[in-house]
Design an enzyme around this catalytic site. Sequence first.
Site, PDB file in Angstrom:
ATOM      1  N   ASP A  98       0.592  -1.303   0.044  1.00 14.55           N
ATOM      2  CA  ASP A  98      -0.024  -0.143   0.126  1.00 14.55           C
ATOM      3  C   ASP A  98       0.868   1.207  -0.131  1.00 14.55           C
ATOM      4  O   ASP A  98       1.889   1.222   0.820  1.00 14.55           O
ATOM      5  CB  ASP A  98      -0.952  -0.138   1.280  1.00 14.55           C
ATOM      6  CG  ASP A  98      -2.263   0.656   1.067  1.00 14.55           C
ATOM      7  OD1 ASP A  98      -3.317   0.158   1.278  1.00 14.55           O
ATOM      8  OD2 ASP A  98      -2.230   1.718   0.203  1.00 14.55           O
ATOM      9  N   ASP A 200      -2.795   4.873  -2.690  1.00 11.88           N
ATOM     10  CA  ASP A 200      -3.541   5.434  -1.731  1.00 11.88           C
ATOM     11  C   ASP A 200      -4.238   6.872  -1.952  1.00 11.88           C
ATOM     12  O   ASP A 200      -3.192   7.493  -2.393  1.00 11.88           O
ATOM     13  CB  ASP A 200      -3.233   5.683  -0.232  1.00 11.88           C
ATOM     14  CG  ASP A 200      -4.025   6.041   0.902  1.00 11.88           C
ATOM     15  OD1 ASP A 200      -5.160   5.177   1.191  1.00 11.88           O
ATOM     16  OD2 ASP A 200      -4.220   6.979   1.315  1.00 11.88           O
ATOM     17  N   GLU A 242      -6.444   3.954  -6.050  1.00 13.22           N
ATOM     18  CA  GLU A 242      -7.677   4.467  -5.096  1.00 13.22           C
ATOM     19  C   GLU A 242      -8.104   6.034  -5.865  1.00 13.22           C
ATOM     20  O   GLU A 242      -7.530   6.780  -5.474  1.00 13.22           O
ATOM     21  CB  GLU A 242      -7.364   4.278  -3.898  1.00 13.22           C
ATOM     22  CG  GLU A 242      -8.854   4.601  -3.178  1.00 13.22           C
ATOM     23  CD  GLU A 242      -8.649   4.881  -1.548  1.00 13.22           C
ATOM     24  OE1 GLU A 242      -7.524   5.585  -1.289  1.00 13.22           O
ATOM     25  OE2 GLU A 242      -9.551   4.626  -0.855  1.00 13.22           O
ATOM     26  N   ASP A 316     -12.349  -0.074   4.198  1.00  9.30           N
ATOM     27  CA  ASP A 316     -13.108   1.217   4.396  1.00  9.30           C
ATOM     28  C   ASP A 316     -14.431   1.086   4.305  1.00  9.30           C
ATOM     29  O   ASP A 316     -15.186   2.048   4.578  1.00  9.30           O
ATOM     30  CB  ASP A 316     -12.530   2.310   3.690  1.00  9.30           C
ATOM     31  CG  ASP A 316     -11.184   2.782   3.912  1.00  9.30           C
ATOM     32  OD1 ASP A 316     -10.624   3.378   2.538  1.00  9.30           O
ATOM     33  OD2 ASP A 316     -10.525   2.795   4.560  1.00  9.30           O
TER      34      ASP A 316
HETATM   35  O1  TEU Z   1      -9.254   6.127   1.985  1.00  5.83           O
HETATM   36  C1  TEU Z   1      -9.555   7.145   1.067  1.00  5.83           C
HETATM   37  C2  TEU Z   1     -10.828   7.782   1.894  1.00  5.83           C
HETATM   38  O2  TEU Z   1     -10.998   8.751   1.530  1.00  5.83           O
HETATM   39  C3  TEU Z   1     -11.788   6.993   2.689  1.00  5.83           C
HETATM   40  O3  TEU Z   1     -11.289   7.100   3.963  1.00  5.83           O
HETATM   41  C4  TEU Z   1     -13.009   7.291   2.560  1.00  5.83           C
HETATM   42  O4  TEU Z   1     -13.177   8.605   2.371  1.00  5.83           O
HETATM   43  C5  TEU Z   1     -13.930   7.138   3.520  1.00  5.83           C
HETATM   44  O5  TEU Z   1     -13.537   6.109   4.359  1.00  5.83           O
HETATM   45  C6  TEU Z   1     -15.292   6.761   3.117  1.00  5.83           C
HETATM   46  O6  TEU Z   1     -15.357   5.457   3.145  1.00  5.83           O
HETATM   47  C7  TEU Z   1      -7.733   5.959   2.011  1.00  5.83           C
HETATM   48  C8  TEU Z   1      -7.447   4.635   2.941  1.00  5.83           C
HETATM   49  O7  TEU Z   1      -8.216   3.528   2.038  1.00  5.83           O
HETATM   50  C9  TEU Z   1      -8.223   4.937   4.135  1.00  5.83           C
HETATM   51  O8  TEU Z   1      -8.153   3.772   5.046  1.00  5.83           O
HETATM   52  C10 TEU Z   1      -7.403   6.263   4.717  1.00  5.83           C
HETATM   53  O9  TEU Z   1      -8.109   6.452   6.050  1.00  5.83           O
HETATM   54  C11 TEU Z   1      -7.183   7.263   3.857  1.00  5.83           C
HETATM   55  O10 TEU Z   1      -7.170   7.083   2.441  1.00  5.83           O
HETATM   56  C12 TEU Z   1      -6.173   8.036   4.130  1.00  5.83           C
HETATM   57  O11 TEU Z   1      -5.021   7.617   4.032  1.00  5.83           O
END
Ligand code: TEU
Length: 543
Positions: A98, A200, A242, A316
């Site tokens: 990641d 990410d 992502e 998430d």
């Molecule tokens: O997630 C991007 C993100 O924006 C998500 O957190 C989403 O907005 C929210 O959870 C809605 O479901 C990535 C990673 O996958 C997440 O775990 C991190 O918290 C975030 O980026 C910051 O790095």
Amino acid sequence: MEQKWWHDSVVYQIYPRSFCDSNGDGIGDLNGIRSKLDYLSELGIDVIWLSPVYQSPMDDNGYDISDYQAIAPEFGTMEDMDALLAEARERGIRIVMDLVVNHTSDEHDWFQKACESKDSPYRDYYVWRDAQPDGSAPSDLGSIFGGSAWEWHEPTGQYYLHLFSKKQPDLNWENPKVHEEVHTMMNWWIDKGIGGFRLDVIDLIGKEIDKGITGNGPRLHPLLKQMNRATFGDKDLLTVGETWEATPDIAKLYSAEEREELSMVFQFEHITLTWRDGDKWQPEELDLKAFKQVLTKWQLELKETGWNSLFWNNHDLPRAVSKYGDDGQYRIKSAKMLATVLHCMKGTPYIYQGEEIGMTNVQFDRLEQYQDIESLNFYKVKTEAGVSHDEMMHALAENGRDNARTPMQWSAAPHAGFTTGQPWIEVNPNYIDVNTEQDMASNESVYHYYKELIALRKQNKVIVYGEFTPVLEQHDKVFAYLRHDDSTRILVVANFSGESVTVDLSQFEGFDIETLVSNGDMNTSKLSELDLQPYDAAVLKLI
Ligand code: TEU
Ligand code: CA
């Protein structure tokens, strides 16, 4: 399209904190993952996407990195990481790391140095702005985790930008030194023999904050092409970005071969359909027709150019069987139905840990049970804005990220066999009935069904490269589609509802039917009146 190894690969996402604890401290770790490689190899997956294991204060459970080239002590050592890479490779499993480079932790050495003075050589590794004349934040930009995206730094008298928590300062991707540092770090990991990167929130690195641009900025694709050429471009790696705001056209910019950017992206259009007005804290019921339209659109739009990722959940998101199926009476059957629909589409399927045994959302009834910074921040933001406690607890139960982060359920032993200590987050009480040990012992289990579907992809090139044609598009309970090439036709039929439904598939009469996979006993003798029981799904070869 040039064939790539990841076209027929199945990726398994591991959230290390919750996967398997090998030393009894209640936190999953690298050696716990190593102990489960045979389990993963048996399932038949080809790639592990490993959520962050780097050094981190764990403000966001590792998505706040303080040293990209060191392992967090709670997860183990670099030797453990090297051993995991080697032992996975022995089983033909690649490890995709990641890559979290939109931001670092505020405890990263770069940020510490940037905070020493406005003249620090590291100052412009981050995004600093003066206060407005009245002392307020440079703009009203909000953090994705709630509150302002600007944090005041008293010692140097400026605000710094953090699109996530205030302990996750955004890197300044307008600074060539940042590009260089990140590319060097990426090549260091590539030289260790990783299988690729999950990038990410990569759509944010092109941000132009003074113009109010965060996602999909004008410099984003040039930055990705530059990264591609400086690191993974000439290697045969899987890279998946992502990209929350991606549309099919944008996805093609990322993943069309000639673009020299990424292999594929995670798009979230099917996910946010159940977020009222785009607010995940206002969950609403699934509209299957809209869901089908979105998934069909992505299949058809990326038919010739680019490549789809296929997923229902991740660390998430809520658990698929709770969100899109039925985690009560029809838990097993609906989990299999969802897997059927996902794994027979065109693209690379992703399995999130526990999805393969039909793990469900957890029903926490006390706020203290939640651990996730995003959930706890938004509980505060929303209730302060007048949302009731009960309404917010319902929203957390529906869409909170901790639904995906309760410990992997290995057995009916205490703490589901995840740890011999006290787990960092409570185990879902249904582990007694929902666990891998029980699933591996039953041929009717979700686990065995996933194994069948993973194997099916390997056995049928038409699933990997065949065309996708929707069927029964207007039906509001049944999702059906054809996968076909010049020699094979495979019909996928799935009842997304808890009711019995009869559909007319007489257009396929005249073919002999071979049932390749089915989660029930669908009688295909009369296609003009095909009776589907609740959550029935089948993969039918038309001969
Ligand atoms: O997630 C991007 C993100 O924006 C998500 O957190 C989403 O907005 C929210 O959870 C809605 O479901 C990535 C990673 O996958 C997440 O775990 C991190 O918290 C975030 O980026 C910051 O790095
Ligand atoms: Ca541990």
